[in-house]
Motif scaffolding. Structure first.
Motif, PDB file in Angstrom:
ATOM      1  N   PHE A 122       3.346  38.428  53.689  1.00  0.00           N
ATOM      2  CA  PHE A 122       2.837  39.099  52.495  1.00  0.00           C
ATOM      3  C   PHE A 122       2.033  40.332  52.903  1.00  0.00           C
ATOM      4  CE2 PHE A 122       0.413  35.437  53.851  1.00  0.00           C
ATOM      5  CZ  PHE A 122      -0.811  35.990  54.171  1.00  0.00           C
ATOM      6  N   ASN A 123       1.925  41.263  51.960  1.00  0.00           N
ATOM      7  CA  ASN A 123       1.172  42.476  52.286  1.00  0.00           C
ATOM      8  C   ASN A 123      -0.308  42.312  51.930  1.00  0.00           C
ATOM      9  OD1 ASN A 123       0.663  43.280  49.565  1.00  0.00           O
ATOM     10  ND2 ASN A 123       2.734  44.102  49.410  1.00  0.00           N
ATOM     11  N   SER A 124      -1.061  43.379  52.128  1.00  0.00           N
ATOM     12  CA  SER A 124      -2.519  43.331  51.969  1.00  0.00           C
ATOM     13  C   SER A 124      -2.953  42.987  50.539  1.00  0.00           C
ATOM     14  CB  SER A 124      -3.129  44.674  52.384  1.00  0.00           C
ATOM     15  OG  SER A 124      -2.563  45.713  51.610  1.00  0.00           O
ATOM     16  N   GLY A 125      -2.099  43.192  49.589  1.00  0.00           N
ATOM     17  CA  GLY A 125      -2.461  42.873  48.208  1.00  0.00           C
ATOM     18  C   GLY A 125      -3.491  43.829  47.632  1.00  0.00           C
ATOM     19  N   ALA A 126      -3.806  44.860  48.371  1.00  0.00           N
ATOM     20  CA  ALA A 126      -4.823  45.826  47.938  1.00  0.00           C
ATOM     21  C   ALA A 126      -4.550  47.142  48.658  1.00  0.00           C
ATOM     22  CB  ALA A 126      -6.216  45.324  48.303  1.00  0.00           C
ATOM     23  N   PRO A 127      -4.974  48.252  48.072  1.00  0.00           N
ATOM     24  CA  PRO A 127      -4.835  49.523  48.789  1.00  0.00           C
ATOM     25  C   PRO A 127      -5.804  49.557  49.972  1.00  0.00           C
ATOM     26  CG  PRO A 127      -6.079  49.847  46.770  1.00  0.00           C
ATOM     27  CD  PRO A 127      -5.630  48.417  46.758  1.00  0.00           C
ATOM     28  N   ILE A 128      -5.339  50.167  51.047  1.00  0.00           N
ATOM     29  CA  ILE A 128      -6.137  50.213  52.284  1.00  0.00           C
ATOM     30  C   ILE A 128      -6.317  51.674  52.689  1.00  0.00           C
ATOM     31  CG2 ILE A 128      -6.139  49.578  54.753  1.00  0.00           C
ATOM     32  CD1 ILE A 128      -6.412  47.129  52.933  1.00  0.00           C
TER      33      ILE A 128
END
Ligand SMILES: C[S@@+](CC[C@H](N)C(=O)[O-])C[C@H]1O[C@@H](n2cnc3c(N)ncnc32)[C@H](O)[C@@H]1O
Length: 161
Positions: free
Chosen positions: A129-135
């Motif tokens: 899964f990805n970060s689920g948030a902007p980085i």
């Protein structure tokens, strides 16, 4: 579940490692003050772990800082701003008190990553899964801003001071 879900679990799991393809675009660092005890790859020449408590140690040279998230993250970013030489990776929550205290008016520039990265487990495995948030990546010091501009990792905003 995205990374932000894990982050919100009150620091139950700090061990989300920076994707090596991001680090590869940022050049060599002298110090990672918050590194895993057992790490699959080096992130800098010198590492401090939770056993050392990197916040209580001397920092020198070019610092890479992907801090433990949660309520203590701001302390790491404050230290980065004081140190003034390095790059930090944090969620791009641009409206938060932490961003105002440690990035806006303090950093040399910010690179908003294109897409959401997949962080890695301490065994080196990439999360499904990805970060689920902007980085974003935050540069402290002009040289580090230049590195972000050349990295191709996203859109760079400078003159944030
Ligand atoms: C988000 S991970 C980033 C790891 C690594 N720096 C990277 O970029 O891949 C944060 C790391 O900080 C470590 N850590 C937590 N508290 C610490 C402390 N007080 N001093 C040093 N390291 C700490 C955790 O064990 C974890 O490995």
């Amino acid at each position: 579940m995205g990374l932000s879900g894990h982050q919100s679990a009150a620091m139950k799991n700090d061990e989300w490692l920076t994707p090596p393809e991001i680090l590869a675009k940022l050049g060599q660092f002298d110090l990672d003050p918050c590194a895993p005890i057992n790490r699959p790859w080096p992130t800098a020449e010198k590492h401090y772990t939770v056993h050392d408590n990197g916040l209580n140690q001397p920092w020198s040279g070019r610092v890479w800082c992907n801090p433990p998230f949660g309520k203590f993250a701001v302390s790491w970013l404050k230290r980065m701003a004081e140190h003034g030489n390095g790059i930090a990776l944090i969620p791009a929550r641009t409206e938060t008190a932490m961003f105002y205290e440690t990035v806006w008016g303090k950093a040399s520039g910010v690179c908003f990553l294109k897409g959401r990265p997949h962080f890695h487990f301490v065994n080196g495995k990439r999360a499904d899964f990805n970060s689920g948030a902007p980085i974003c990546l935050v540069a402290y010091g002009k040289d580090n801003l230049e590195v972000l501009k050349k990295s191709g990792l996203g859109v760079v905003v400078n003159e944030v001071i």
